[in-house]
Every structure is written in C-alpha cells, then in structure tokens.
Design a protein around this motif. Structure first.
Motif: not given
Length: 164
Positions: A122-123, A129-130, A161-164
């Motif tokens: 969530f950063h 995040r990566r 999944l959201e980040l994807f």
C-alpha cells in the motif's frame, strides 16, 4: 562507526566484489549495529542495511550468515519505517533471503514476514511496492507450504491482483 559502515557498504556493492574472507568478519558487526538499536543515526543504520543487502545477494552461504546473525526480526520491523533509506534496503535483504534455500525462506515465514510485506503493498512509492512484490513472488515460488502460506492470506492475494 559511521565511516566504517559506509566503507563496508561501498566495498560490498562495488565491482569486483571483495573476497568473502575479507568481508565475512564485518557482517556480524554490521548486524549488531542494526540489532542493538543504540544507533540513533539512521544514515549509519541505512549504510549497514545496504551492506548486508549487497552481501546477501545470490549466495546461500552469505544468506545463512545474515540469518545466523539474528537480524531478521529487526529487518522486518524496518518495513514499517517511513524513511526510504531504511525501508528499501530492508526489503532487498528480505528479497535476497527469499532467493535462498527453502529453509532460508522458511526463516522469513517463521517471523510472519507476509503481514508486514502486505502493508508495504500500500506504500505510495512504486519502488517499494515493486520490491515487496518481488519478495512475495520469491516466497510464492517455493515449496507447497510456502505457496500455501501466501494463498491463505486473502487480503494479500487481493492486493496483488489489484496491483496487477
């Protein structure tokens, strides 16, 4: 201490790398500097973390030396650190450990690394995040127990999944 940590950090990231026989004696000292919590200078602690991250890159024996130092809980604690100069090398250390053997990766799971790693997803900085996704993917590429530990965290999977 400050100049010594800085010098070791630069030696460990340089090319060619110093012989392990020369650096191995510095690792327990660097880990002690971090673990003791006595250093209020975050720049010194950051240099120690970077040195350990360079040291633990892609070598199972070096990874084991970091694990044996007992530093993992402190490094995981740094995942909550707002200071990027501590957060990024800490994630890198954890990522390097997660590239080791199944037993070495289990050391991270024994300290419940997935909870703090999930928070870093969530950063506001993409690089954080990566790097966190890299660590999680290394764990998820492990044995059945390691994959299960990741899959059992619905909120972790949903965020990935959201980040994807």
């Amino acid at each position: 201490i400050k100049h010594g940590c800085w010098a070791i950090s630069n030696l460990c990231r340089g090319s060619p790398l110093p012989k392990y026989d020369f650096v191995k004696y510095a690792i327990p000292v660097l880990c002690h500097c971090i673990a003791s919590g006595k250093l209020s200078d975050k720049e010194i602690v950051s240099d120690c973390c970077w040195a350990i991250s360079y040291h633990s890159d892609a070598n199972k024996n070096k990874i084991q030396a970091v694990i044996d130092s007992g530093i993992i809980p402190k490094i995981i604690h740094f995942l909550e650190e707002p200071n990027m100069s501590l957060l990024v090398p800490s994630i890198r250390i954890l990522g390097n450990i997660s590239t080791g053997t199944a037993e070495q990766t289990n050391e991270l799971l024994n300290y419940d690394v997935l909870g703090p790693l999930e928070k870093t997803l969530f950063h506001h900085k993409k690089v954080v995040r990566r790097e966190a996704c890299w660590v999680i993917s290394n764990i998820a590429a492990g044995n059945t127990m390691q994959v299960t530990r990741c899959l059992d965290r619905d909120s972790l999977i949903n965020k990935l999944l959201e980040l994807f």
